[in-house]
Design a protein around this motif. Sequence first.
Motif, PDB file in Angstrom:
ATOM      1  N   UNK A 159      57.751 -26.321 -23.481  1.00  0.00           N
ATOM      2  CA  UNK A 159      56.487 -25.420 -23.310  1.00  0.00           C
ATOM      3  C   UNK A 159      55.838 -25.263 -22.385  1.00  0.00           C
ATOM      4  N   UNK A 160      55.682 -26.574 -21.642  1.00  0.00           N
ATOM      5  CA  UNK A 160      55.018 -26.717 -20.515  1.00  0.00           C
ATOM      6  C   UNK A 160      55.780 -25.879 -19.213  1.00  0.00           C
ATOM      7  N   UNK A 161      56.980 -25.598 -19.327  1.00  0.00           N
ATOM      8  CA  UNK A 161      58.335 -25.165 -18.507  1.00  0.00           C
ATOM      9  C   UNK A 161      58.025 -23.631 -18.298  1.00  0.00           C
ATOM     10  N   UNK A 163      55.330 -22.287 -19.441  1.00  0.00           N
ATOM     11  CA  UNK A 163      54.021 -22.335 -19.069  1.00  0.00           C
ATOM     12  C   UNK A 163      53.707 -21.562 -18.175  1.00  0.00           C
ATOM     13  N   UNK A 164      54.530 -22.218 -17.411  1.00  0.00           N
ATOM     14  CA  UNK A 164      54.715 -22.441 -15.702  1.00  0.00           C
ATOM     15  C   UNK A 164      55.463 -21.347 -15.130  1.00  0.00           C
ATOM     16  N   UNK A 165      56.896 -21.059 -16.480  1.00  0.00           N
ATOM     17  CA  UNK A 165      57.357 -19.996 -15.937  1.00  0.00           C
ATOM     18  C   UNK A 165      57.157 -18.527 -16.203  1.00  0.00           C
ATOM     19  N   UNK A 167      53.300 -18.076 -15.661  1.00  0.00           N
ATOM     20  CA  UNK A 167      52.747 -17.819 -14.724  1.00  0.00           C
ATOM     21  C   UNK A 167      53.499 -17.402 -13.278  1.00  0.00           C
ATOM     22  N   UNK A 168      54.663 -17.695 -13.394  1.00  0.00           N
ATOM     23  CA  UNK A 168      55.649 -17.521 -11.667  1.00  0.00           C
ATOM     24  C   UNK A 168      55.888 -16.185 -12.466  1.00  0.00           C
ATOM     25  N   UNK A 195      65.489 -17.086  -9.694  1.00  0.00           N
ATOM     26  CA  UNK A 195      64.317 -18.676  -8.829  1.00  0.00           C
ATOM     27  C   UNK A 195      64.195 -19.131 -10.048  1.00  0.00           C
ATOM     28  N   UNK A 199      66.276 -22.419 -11.917  1.00  0.00           N
ATOM     29  CA  UNK A 199      64.887 -23.827 -12.096  1.00  0.00           C
ATOM     30  C   UNK A 199      65.651 -24.381 -13.243  1.00  0.00           C
ATOM     31  N   UNK A 200      65.903 -23.335 -14.300  1.00  0.00           N
ATOM     32  CA  UNK A 200      66.270 -23.991 -15.911  1.00  0.00           C
ATOM     33  C   UNK A 200      67.428 -24.316 -16.008  1.00  0.00           C
TER      34      UNK A 200
ATOM     35  N   UNK B 164      55.155 -16.798  -6.283  1.00  0.00           N
ATOM     36  CA  UNK B 164      55.614 -17.181  -7.693  1.00  0.00           C
ATOM     37  C   UNK B 164      55.453 -18.726  -8.050  1.00  0.00           C
ATOM     38  N   UNK B 171      49.427 -22.184 -13.097  1.00  0.00           N
ATOM     39  CA  UNK B 171      49.433 -21.822 -14.589  1.00  0.00           C
ATOM     40  C   UNK B 171      49.967 -22.704 -15.483  1.00  0.00           C
ATOM     41  N   UNK B 195      61.135 -28.680 -11.697  1.00  0.00           N
ATOM     42  CA  UNK B 195      61.678 -27.236 -11.756  1.00  0.00           C
ATOM     43  C   UNK B 195      61.913 -26.286 -10.643  1.00  0.00           C
ATOM     44  N   UNK B 203      69.069 -21.946  -1.787  1.00  0.00           N
ATOM     45  CA  UNK B 203      69.072 -20.124  -2.926  1.00  0.00           C
ATOM     46  C   UNK B 203      70.106 -19.533  -2.201  1.00  0.00           C
TER      47      UNK B 203
END
Lengths: 207, 207
Positions: A159-161, A163-165, A167-168, A195, A199-200, B164, B171, B195, B203
């Motif tokens: 969930x933290x991730x 939220x981060x995504x 936001x991104x 991107x 990351x995930x 981003x 966030x 992440x 990239x």
Amino acid sequence: MSTEPRPASMRSPRLPRDERRAQLLSAALEVFAANGYHGAAMDDIAETAQVSKPVLYQHFPSKRDLYLALLDSHLAALTELTRSALDSTTDNRERVRAVMRTYYEFIAKDDKAHRLVFESDLVNDPEVASRLETFNRGFAEAIARVIAADTRLPMVEAQLLGRGLAGMAQVSARYWLEASHDLDLDVASDLVSRLAWRGISRFPKEA
Amino acid sequence: MSTEPRPASMRSPRLPRDERRAQLLSAALEVFAANGYHGAAMDDIAETAQVSKPVLYQHFPSKRDLYLALLDSHLAALTELTRSALDSTTDNRERVRAVMRTYYEFIAKDDKAHRLVFESDLVNDPEVASRLETFNRGFAEAIARVIAADTRLPMVEAQLLGRGLAGMAQVSARYWLEASHDLDLDVASDLVSRLAWRGISRFPKEA
DNA sequence: TCTGGATGCCGATCTTGATTTCCACGTGGT
DNA sequence: ACCACGTGGAAATCAAGATCGGCATCCAGA
């Protein structure tokens, strides 16, 4: 010396209640998006709708209620858009692509509804905060499930991730809209979604 | 019937101009952070500082100027913190870690200064918008340089990604502060910085 | 120690701008 | 032709930012 009544041609034609309401909402969106909640006066909204202020108050009990009605409607729309993007495929990588694109399209819409959702200046109002938080939670959880499906991360961390995504997506899209319009919508959203996916995907549980 | 002058014990002690100013800024930060710009009344700030309103106006010509002074000061502080985090190493992966941690620490500070920087409800004021944009641009460009160093991406695209990632940091950190305080600061910021790093390191220019 | 002036502080009030409401008028259906 | 209802001009209300004039406190110099 008194002001003459507005000639018939300048009066707003009588409208059925629902149509009038819709028109008022549209005018209000325009003004709120341009000036924010605090910068918008009921006079402005009435003038934009070519209607007098009492008409406004016959449809919405207060400025705040008008704003909330707008916010609700556009939050619901965006929720539905992202849900549908998530359901459009079963491949997680494609899911990320589709959702990112949806976000960019939402922000690029020329009704500027994103200004209500992402740049509201009424975030300190509990009702507004709660609606935004509900939306964000839902969105982040959807992403978190995708992450959890591709990794072995526990939900708290996913969930933290998420939220981060979220936001991104939001911040990069806003920047793209304001400053970087020489990049095509597809190019920009694909770039950012790559991107995110890099990351995930197969995120390692430990460093 | 007239109100008696406040007894000496309740009067605010005389302070040299600079100290008083600092105290007012501190009180103002507390109130603005708690209620936002529009939710904060000059009366509240004066009361928090245990001072009368005219004193406020002897130090700051207007509420807006007071707010801008605060914003400037904390933006400068955050800028310096991130700059120093970036200079703390030459390894790009470590740079990302350090900056992310700095962001989380800034948000965790109990003066709540992050509410001014990341949740301002005065974004429609051109002065505020310009200051925030300057900060964001600087930060995003710093990240973009790191990205460009690790990839072959042109600066335009690197900047989009930089924005981003900045959004991701901001966030996710806000969410962590509000909801997810069972995760340690280090754990959360490391998780998100991994992440980010997985996303940008080497990239690929094309999919 | 005494005095004059400069500086810091306060109660009370003024002012402005915006939301909300009152009441008379026009308009379209029956 | 009538009447019910949508409409608008103008004014009440109110909150909050900004100000005014006087009082208290501190310090320099005699």
